[in-house]
Design a protein around this motif. Structure first.
Motif, PDB file in Angstrom:
ATOM      1  N   SER A   3       0.839  -1.194   0.000  1.00  9.12           N
ATOM      2  CA  SER A   3       0.000   0.000   0.000  1.00  9.12           C
ATOM      3  C   SER A   3       0.880   1.251   0.000  1.00  9.12           C
ATOM      4  O   SER A   3       2.014   1.239   0.469  1.00  9.12           O
ATOM      5  N   HIS A   4       0.344   2.303  -0.529  1.00  5.93           N
ATOM      6  CA  HIS A   4       1.044   3.588  -0.577  1.00  5.93           C
ATOM      7  C   HIS A   4       0.975   4.228   0.808  1.00  5.93           C
ATOM      8  O   HIS A   4      -0.044   4.111   1.501  1.00  5.93           O
ATOM      9  N   PRO A   5       2.029   4.925   1.248  1.00  3.73           N
ATOM     10  CA  PRO A   5       2.000   5.585   2.559  1.00  3.73           C
ATOM     11  C   PRO A   5       0.818   6.539   2.742  1.00  3.73           C
ATOM     12  O   PRO A   5       0.359   6.758   3.863  1.00  3.73           O
ATOM     13  N   GLU A   7      -2.202   5.989   2.085  1.00  2.17           N
ATOM     14  CA  GLU A   7      -3.371   5.271   2.591  1.00  2.17           C
ATOM     15  C   GLU A   7      -3.476   5.400   4.099  1.00  2.17           C
ATOM     16  O   GLU A   7      -4.562   5.651   4.635  1.00  2.17           O
ATOM     17  N   GLN A   8      -2.355   5.267   4.800  1.00  9.88           N
ATOM     18  CA  GLN A   8      -2.365   5.408   6.256  1.00  9.88           C
ATOM     19  C   GLN A   8      -2.631   6.851   6.660  1.00  9.88           C
ATOM     20  O   GLN A   8      -3.334   7.114   7.641  1.00  9.88           O
ATOM     21  N   VAL A   9      -2.094   7.799   5.923  1.00 13.56           N
ATOM     22  CA  VAL A   9      -2.339   9.218   6.206  1.00 13.56           C
ATOM     23  C   VAL A   9      -3.836   9.513   6.114  1.00 13.56           C
ATOM     24  O   VAL A   9      -4.414  10.163   6.992  1.00 13.56           O
ATOM     25  N   ARG A  11      -6.361   7.347   6.315  1.00 11.66           N
ATOM     26  CA  ARG A  11      -7.076   6.654   7.396  1.00 11.66           C
ATOM     27  C   ARG A  11      -6.983   7.449   8.702  1.00 11.66           C
ATOM     28  O   ARG A  11      -7.972   7.588   9.428  1.00 11.66           O
ATOM     29  N   ALA A  12      -5.805   7.972   8.996  1.00 11.33           N
ATOM     30  CA  ALA A  12      -5.628   8.752  10.224  1.00 11.33           C
ATOM     31  C   ALA A  12      -6.442  10.054  10.174  1.00 11.33           C
ATOM     32  O   ALA A  12      -7.051  10.458  11.170  1.00 11.33           O
ATOM     33  N   ASP A  14      -9.221  10.541   8.423  1.00 11.30           N
ATOM     34  CA  ASP A  14     -10.626  10.176   8.551  1.00 11.30           C
ATOM     35  C   ASP A  14     -10.980   9.830   9.988  1.00 11.30           C
ATOM     36  O   ASP A  14     -12.066  10.169  10.471  1.00 11.30           O
ATOM     37  N   GLN A  68     -13.136   4.199   4.439  1.00  9.34           N
ATOM     38  CA  GLN A  68     -12.492   4.112   3.136  1.00  9.34           C
ATOM     39  C   GLN A  68     -12.871   2.808   2.446  1.00  9.34           C
ATOM     40  O   GLN A  68     -13.085   1.801   3.090  1.00  9.34           O
ATOM     41  N   ARG A 114       6.923  14.912   4.264  1.00  9.33           N
ATOM     42  CA  ARG A 114       5.626  14.507   4.811  1.00  9.33           C
ATOM     43  C   ARG A 114       4.537  14.875   3.813  1.00  9.33           C
ATOM     44  O   ARG A 114       4.553  15.958   3.224  1.00  9.33           O
TER      45      ARG A 114
END
Length: 134
Positions: A3-5, A7-9, A11-12, A14, A68, A114
């Motif tokens: 997964s691309h970084p 995706e976590q950004v 999710r956080a 949201d 998501q 970032r």
């Protein structure tokens, strides 16, 4: 495929929206970011974006839950276009509403490497069909 970084950004971010942690949410935005509040209404800058999220939370009686679905990240240089399915569950006039949108976001890598959001459009290309007053 990893997964691309971003995706976590996302999710956080949201999770911060769902928790109404708008101070933490602002860390995900560039200072000059633009949020599509609704078709035909955009706000720019962290103060205005934060205020918009507060109004949205009040409008849906603090019931918004963001999730998501599928996500695709298209990266070019220090910019990325994110196309994804967003799920929104909330109360509207006392009724539970579940919505699925195909959102589009633009991110850029800042000087510290970032990812920060510069354009937040949860309506995606559907905005073309929903514009008002233009």
């Amino acid at each position: 495929m990893a997964s691309h970084p971003l995706e976590q950004v996302i999710r956080a971010a949201d999770a911060a929206i769902t928790a109404e942690d708008f101070d933490a949410l602002m860390d995900f935005y560039a200072d000059d970011a633009t949020l599509v509040v609704k078709p035909g209404l955009h706000v720019t800058g962290k103060d205005k974006i934060r205020a918009a999220f507060v109004k949205i939370a009040e409008h849906v009686r603090h019931s918004l839950v963001v999730g998501q679905g599928r996500i695709d990240v298209i990266e070019g240089g220090d910019t990325a276009l994110v196309i994804m399915e967003s799920t929104l569950d909330y109360l509207d006039a006392g009724e539970k509403v579940g919505a699925r949108r195909r959102a589009t976001y633009v991110f850029r890598r800042d000087a510290g490497a970032r990812w920060v959001c510069t354009v937040d459009n949860s309506y995606g290309t559907d905005i073309l069909d929903q514009r008002t007053g233009e």
